[in-house]
Design an enzyme around this catalytic site. Structure first.
Site, PDB file in Angstrom:
ATOM      1  CG  HIS A 104      -9.414 -10.430   3.736  1.00 21.83           C
ATOM      2  ND1 HIS A 104      -8.716 -10.800   2.597  1.00 21.83           N
ATOM      3  CD2 HIS A 104      -8.851 -11.123   4.764  1.00 21.83           C
ATOM      4  CE1 HIS A 104      -7.780 -11.673   2.926  1.00 21.83           C
ATOM      5  NE2 HIS A 104      -7.832 -11.879   4.234  1.00 21.83           N
ATOM      6  CG  ASP A 118      -6.809 -10.012  10.475  1.00 22.89           C
ATOM      7  OD1 ASP A 118      -5.705  -9.473  10.682  1.00 22.89           O
ATOM      8  OD2 ASP A 118      -6.957 -10.961   9.681  1.00 22.89           O
ATOM      9  CG  ASP A 128     -10.295  -9.048   7.500  1.00 23.11           C
ATOM     10  OD1 ASP A 128      -9.279  -9.598   7.948  1.00 23.11           O
ATOM     11  OD2 ASP A 128     -11.228  -9.674   6.944  1.00 23.11           O
ATOM     12  CG  HIS A 139     -12.108 -16.371   8.541  1.00 23.87           C
ATOM     13  ND1 HIS A 139     -12.011 -16.616   7.189  1.00 23.87           N
ATOM     14  CD2 HIS A 139     -11.036 -15.602   8.860  1.00 23.87           C
ATOM     15  CE1 HIS A 139     -10.920 -16.023   6.719  1.00 23.87           C
ATOM     16  NE2 HIS A 139     -10.322 -15.407   7.711  1.00 23.87           N
ATOM     17  CD  GLU A 162     -10.786 -12.460  11.155  1.00 17.01           C
ATOM     18  OE1 GLU A 162      -9.664 -12.195  10.701  1.00 17.01           O
ATOM     19  OE2 GLU A 162     -11.758 -12.796  10.440  1.00 17.01           O
TER      20      GLU A 162
END
Length: 274
Positions: A41, A85, A27, A5, A25
């Protein structure tokens, strides 16, 4: 699939891969012209993590290309999926379409290298809302316009905003996209009920539609007990800040005979039949 993440710095790609993640993942933010600019993020983010770390998006994309290109000194065989994301919930339909076109160009130039020594990972575009669905349309249009339609085999979609599942399924039918993941989750700072997640799993298992849900994952799951709980529910993927914990649980007697980490040989756009 174990998705590391908020992997927004280059060094974190290696950090999370070393911890056992087979997917990362990251952003993606957009500038005033709807072009992808940073892997960023903002505050707040998950508990126990440092918000605000970032790279220039194209530089990050080039870095993960090397990590996922066979023969490159930095190649990591187990890293098989990249999840974006997309921080674009504020964009209109037309702006989302333009953002999708720009994203396709950047992948052609900085990841797929226009067919020469390209990165091989699967790509999951996590779109925050069905109101942004034209992002995927723009992305596909650009690949077709430039003559690289073959890369669509590598690309899937996920609507990540915890919206009504029936509404999502309706949009997927309009998009005519077969490469569908569905997420459900919340930051690790909070707890969340499981009714929507169970509904997503049920739709995956019972809906035989060509454009239906193929994979279901949950986020963000960090505790050993929670990882076990969600695996028992039947998720295909777990997004976590601790990939090593997922790897540990998968080796336990309860799961080792039926579940394992996905590899490049596993098609992320097909339902798992255990």
């Amino acid at each position: 699939w174990t998705m590391g993440h908020m992997v927004n710095k280059k060094y974190q790609v290696d950090e999370f891969a070393d911890l056992g993640a087979n997917a990362i993942e990251f952003d993606v933010t957009f500038d005033s012209n709807y072009k992808a600019d940073y892997t960023y993020h903002k505050v707040p983010c998950d508990c126990g993590r440092t918000c605000g770390r970032y790279e220039v998006f194209t530089e990050f994309l080039s870095y993960v290309k090397n990590e996922t290109t066979p023969g490159h000194p930095s190649f990591r065989e187990k890293l098989v999926l990249l999840q974006l994301d997309l921080k674009m919930s504020y964009l209109s339909e037309s702006q989302s379409n333009e953002a999708g076109k720009d994203m396709a160009k950047k992948f052609l130039n900085y990841y797929w290298n226009r067919g020469s020594n390209a990165g091989r990972a699967y790509i999951l575009l996590s779109i925050p809302s069905i109101s942004n669905y034209l992002f995927l349309t723009g992305f596909k249009q650009q690949l077709k316009t430039e003559g690289y339609e073959q890369y669509l085999d590598k690309v899937g979609v996920d609507f990540s905003g915890n919206e009504d599942l029936d509404s999502i399924v309706n949009v997927l039918g309009r998009l005519e996209d077969e490469h569908v993941w569905q997420s459900d989750g919340i930051t690790n700072c909070w707890t969340r009920g499981i009714s929507r997640l169970q509904d997503a799993i049920k739709k995956r298992d019972e809906d035989e539609s060509r454009y239906g849900i193929k994979k279901v994952y949950t986020w963000t799951v960090d505790y050993y007990s929670s990882i076990r709980y969600y695996l028992r529910l039947g998720v295909d993927g777990v997004m976590t800040n601790f990939p090593n914990r997922v790897e540990y649980v998968l080796k336990e007697k309860e799961f080792s005979g039926s579940l394992r980490m996905a590899t490049m040989d596993d098609n992320p756009w097909e339902k798992y039949v255990g």
